[in-house]
Write a protein that holds these residues in place. Structure first.
Motif, mmCIF file in Angstrom:
data_model
loop_
_atom_site.group_PDB
_atom_site.id
_atom_site.type_symbol
_atom_site.label_atom_id
_atom_site.label_comp_id
_atom_site.label_asym_id
_atom_site.label_seq_id
_atom_site.Cartn_x
_atom_site.Cartn_y
_atom_site.Cartn_z
ATOM 1 N N ARG A 1 3.174 4.276 -11.048
ATOM 2 C CA ARG A 1 2.417 5.737 -11.011
ATOM 3 C C ARG A 1 2.174 5.817 -12.687
ATOM 4 O O ARG A 1 2.849 5.801 -13.664
ATOM 5 N N TYR B 1 2.647 -1.584 -7.612
ATOM 6 C CA TYR B 1 2.147 -0.340 -7.966
ATOM 7 C C TYR B 1 3.100 0.727 -9.077
ATOM 8 O O TYR B 1 4.245 0.364 -8.845
ATOM 9 N N ASP C 1 2.779 -1.602 -0.980
ATOM 10 C CA ASP C 1 2.807 -1.429 -2.386
ATOM 11 C C ASP C 1 1.523 -2.122 -2.862
ATOM 12 O O ASP C 1 0.999 -1.453 -4.198
ATOM 13 N N GLN C 2 1.016 -3.155 -2.410
ATOM 14 C CA GLN C 2 -0.114 -3.702 -3.143
ATOM 15 C C GLN C 2 -1.296 -2.965 -2.834
ATOM 16 O O GLN C 2 -2.231 -2.840 -3.744
ATOM 17 N N GLN D 1 -5.197 2.262 -6.692
ATOM 18 C CA GLN D 1 -5.299 3.024 -8.049
ATOM 19 C C GLN D 1 -6.251 2.352 -8.967
ATOM 20 O O GLN D 1 -7.057 3.111 -9.709
ATOM 21 N N LYS E 1 -1.436 0.127 -2.594
ATOM 22 C CA LYS E 1 -1.652 1.583 -3.357
ATOM 23 C C LYS E 1 -2.080 0.972 -5.089
ATOM 24 O O LYS E 1 -2.658 1.895 -5.475
ATOM 25 N N SER E 2 -1.575 -0.094 -5.158
ATOM 26 C CA SER E 2 -1.925 -0.413 -6.399
ATOM 27 C C SER E 2 -3.455 -0.928 -6.523
ATOM 28 O O SER E 2 -4.079 -0.633 -7.619
#
Length: 519
Positions: free
Chosen positions: A265, A263, A303-304, A310, A306-307
């Motif tokens: 930003r 991820y 983390d995965q 996105q 959130k990616s």
């Protein structure tokens, strides 16, 4: 025979003389024409009440990332000449206040967040670019209006224009709002409100293409403005690889085939080469579920996810798969006690449920009620209760959450801890976050009602502990170790002596609610 004098005649005459008293009361003579002001007796004077004692406001502890962000904002090397210190301080205060009110102090990426002076500079450049494009578009609109109204009578012209517009002339036309010149119909036309419907009819069909004007405005905004509000030279970005989105093509369509991606930003327009399409995202979700069951590595899974979220957002994908992704991430965050990530998923799920995209809305509405019990947010709680329908209130999960709220509101801790042991789904993870606080409140009531002592077994059953050992460990953690006595009939708590200790611990527990950020 001699006559004797009467007995009263021998009494001295002075004894019967009456004392002389004046027939009037002497008063001092008035020396002025005004009436004297009567002075009230001393008992009618009132002393002013003493000033209330001043209480010092509790000092708030700011996260280290926020402090470093403030230091960078005031650093001399980060200053901008055209932005004053007062303006920068106001912007900094607004940014931190908004984060504090929304409970996101620990979730905001303060290391990568633009500084206040940079935000002000970006806003000025955006306004400058918008004003430039709107002014040119409005001048074109004014020229077309003049050309098309030649030969038309004053009566028909007055029906399409307001009298105030005719009186001010060309200078007033250039100051019209931007949406009057760019809104020429289409999907966004019905969303705007005009002061006069005749103005709307006057603009339809007479303005240049809205897509062309928006395209030029978007290009200028993504290319960047000048170095200040007075600059007219556009800034050319050094990031040649950053794509410029085309408004004619709609959302980004990803072409990346990788199942796993870290991820990052977004600080610019998304690159389709780094965005995964929907079929790849479905395979990614299956892979993440398997890895969570086998490895149970929350840092990697968070983390995965959130990616993944996105990639769904930049492609404007909103369907049952999107709901499934957010629900799974919210459940994993609840299991690990990550309220920051859970709150983000919960907020997005509320929007997705309003579009009837499937999922489990009853389950997460019950979580939402328990979440507001934990945060003691009465305003949001009232909004949730007002939105519930009769059918939703009869759902098992929501009914359990409402019963828990009612038991706490009535002070019925016996009923509350019975509900705690019967929590459906994953609501127990949320209740675990505030059950210790409610146990302290119940303990203070037990110490007031049961004196001089109470059995430990009674406390175990009333406060929902699984065993006497767990109950005794809880009492020792709260400072009651010295007040436990072992007797023939079992272990007892000296409730008459330990009540004040539990009262102070309870006040500290109810004073603040610690909502932790992302793990």
């Amino acid at each position: 025979m001699t006559a004797t004098a009467p007995t009263w005649s021998s009494t001295p005459l002075a004894a019967y003389e009456m004392q002389s008293y004046p027939a009037f009361t002497a008063v001092p003579a008035r020396r002025a024409l005004t009436r004297p002001i009567p002075i009230p007796p001393p008992q009618y004077y009132r002393t002013p009440p003493p000033d209330p004692p001043k209480t010092d406001k509790p000092k708030r502890e700011w996260p280290p990332a926020v402090r470093l962000y403030v230091q960078r904002s005031f650093a001399a090397e980060n200053g901008i000449a055209e932005i004053g210190r007062e303006e920068m301080e106001l912007k900094l205060k607004k940014v931190i206040s908004d984060a504090a009110e929304s409970n996101t102090l620990n979730t905001v990426d303060w290391d990568n967040l633009p500084l206040p002076q940079q935000m002000i500079q970006a806003e000025r450049m955006r306004i400058h670019t918008m004003n430039t494009s709107v002014t040119s578009a409005w001048r074109d609109l004014s020229t077309l209006n003049v050309q098309e109204t030649n030969g038309i009578s004053n009566d028909s012209f007055s029906k399409k224009r307001k009298s105030s517009d005719l009186a001010h002339g060309q200078n007033e036309q250039e100051n019209q709002p931007p949406w009057r010149s760019t809104n020429t119909g289409g999907a966004f036309e019905d969303r705007l409100t005009y002061a006069d419907k005749r103005q709307r009819n006057d603009l339809v069909g007479k303005t240049p293409s809205k897509s062309q004007i928006n395209l030029e405005s978007r290009k200028r905004r993504f290319e960047g403005g000048g170095s200040g509000p007075s600059s007219t030279h556009p800034y050319v970005s050094t990031k040649d690889n950053s794509p410029t989105p085309d408004v004619e093509q709609g959302p980004v369509v990803g072409t990346c085939e990788k199942l796993e991606k870290k991820y990052f930003r977004l600080t610019s327009a998304p690159n389709p080469a780094t965005v995964r399409p929907l079929p790849v995202l479905e395979k990614t979700l299956d892979l993440l579920k398997k890895k969570w069951k086998s490895d149970n590595n929350y840092s990697y899974i968070c983390d995965q996810f959130k990616s993944l979220r996105q990639d769904l957002t930049v492609q404007h994908i909103k369907n049952d798969f999107t709901v499934n992704v957010y629900e799974i991430h919210a459940r994993i965050a609840l299991e690990k006690g990550d309220l920051g990530e859970y709150n983000q998923c919960q907020t997005q799920l509320r929007v997705l449920y309003s579009n009837n995209l499937g999922g489990h809305p009853m389950e997460f509405k019950a979580y939402r009620i328990l979440y507001f019990i934990h945060t003691r947010n009465r305003t949001e709680m009232n909004d949730v209760l007002a939105d519930l329908t009769l059918a939703e209130k009869r759902a098992p999960a929501i009914k359990h959450a409402l019963d828990s709220r009612s038991a706490l509101a009535l002070g019925n801790y016996h009923r509350f801890f019975q509900l705690y042991l019967e929590t459906p789904n994953m609501g127990a993870y949320l209740m675990d976050m505030f059950v210790s606080r409610e146990r302290l409140a119940a303990l203070t009531n037990i110490c007031k009602a049961y004196k001089p002592d109470v059995k430990l077994r009674f406390i175990t059953e009333e406060l929902g502990f699984e065993s006497d050992e767990e109950s005794a460990r809880f009492l020792c953690d709260q400072g009651g170790q010295a007040f436990l006595e072992e007797r023939e009939d079992g272990v007892r708590l000296l409730s008459g002596k330990v009540g004040n200790i539990f009262e102070s611990v309870k006040d500290a527990a109810f004073r603040t609610v610690d909502i932790k950020g992302q793990i």
